[in-house]
Design a protein around this motif. Structure first.
Motif, short mmCIF file in Angstrom:
data_model
loop_
_atom_site.label_atom_id
_atom_site.label_comp_id
_atom_site.label_asym_id
_atom_site.label_seq_id
_atom_site.Cartn_x
_atom_site.Cartn_y
_atom_site.Cartn_z
N PHE A 1 0.72 5.57 0.84
CA PHE A 1 0.07 6.77 1.35
C PHE A 1 0.38 7.93 0.41
CE2 PHE A 1 0.56 4.30 5.31
CZ PHE A 1 -0.75 4.32 5.73
N CYS B 1 -4.92 6.25 1.56
CA CYS B 1 -4.14 5.03 1.42
C CYS B 1 -4.64 4.23 0.23
CB CYS B 1 -4.27 4.20 2.70
SG CYS B 1 -3.37 2.64 2.66
N TRP C 1 0.83 -1.19 0.00
CA TRP C 1 0.00 0.00 0.00
C TRP C 1 0.87 1.24 0.00
CZ3 TRP C 1 0.91 -3.28 3.94
CH2 TRP C 1 1.32 -2.78 5.17
N ALA D 1 -3.57 2.38 8.04
CA ALA D 1 -4.10 3.65 7.54
C ALA D 1 -4.70 4.47 8.68
CB ALA D 1 -5.13 3.40 6.45
#
Length: 149
Positions: free
Chosen positions: A69, A80, A67, A108
């Motif tokens: 950000f 996210c 993932w 997140a």
């Protein structure tokens, strides 16, 4: 119960087969340099890219999630993007994918993101069953223009 933990520099040999499985699933190939750069970004704490592995009871890596950000014009804080999610095909339907999504969700929240979002291919019906159970389907359609070969 699936054990999930952040990637460490020692995990490359565990991560790579899952990464290759993910690419194979989507019938994609990447230059070795892109895979090497992706790995370096995943283990660099200065990068906004993060990754984790899921392990079965025997300690074997059976899933990955990655993932990113990033800023958004729709919120004050970051959002996210769940970029990649893959579970060993022989173990699907046992909660590992759901646990990996929950792991990203928790990270997140801890980092003040206002949302987690992701994409999947329209033909990936198996994943969509899970995604429809844990998230809102927004109805947006992705468009893109490739800028490099």
């Amino acid at each position: 119960m699936t054990d999930i933990r952040a990637l460490t520099p020692d995990d490359q040999e565990r991560w790579l087969p899952l990464w290759q499985g993910y690419l194979t699933f989507y019938e994609a190939t990447l230059p070795a340099a892109v895979t090497a750069m992706t790995w370096q970004r995943l283990i660099d704490p200065a990068e906004p890219v993060h990754g984790a592995l899921a392990f079965d009871e025997s300690g074997r890596a059976v899933g990955l999630v990655q993932w990113i950000f990033h800023r958004s014009t729709w919120s004050e804080g970051s959002v996210c993007y769940l970029n990649d999610l893959f579970v060993d095909p022989t173990l699907r339907g046992k909660g590992t994918g759901r646990a990996l999504i929950a792991h990203v969700h928790a990270d997140a929240l801890a980092n003040g993101a206002s949302k987690v979002y992701w994409l999947t291919h329209e033909t990936n019906q198996t994943a969509q069953k899970l995604y429809n159970a844990v998230a809102e389907r927004t109805g947006f359609i992705q468009y893109r223009q490739l800028l490099a070969p």
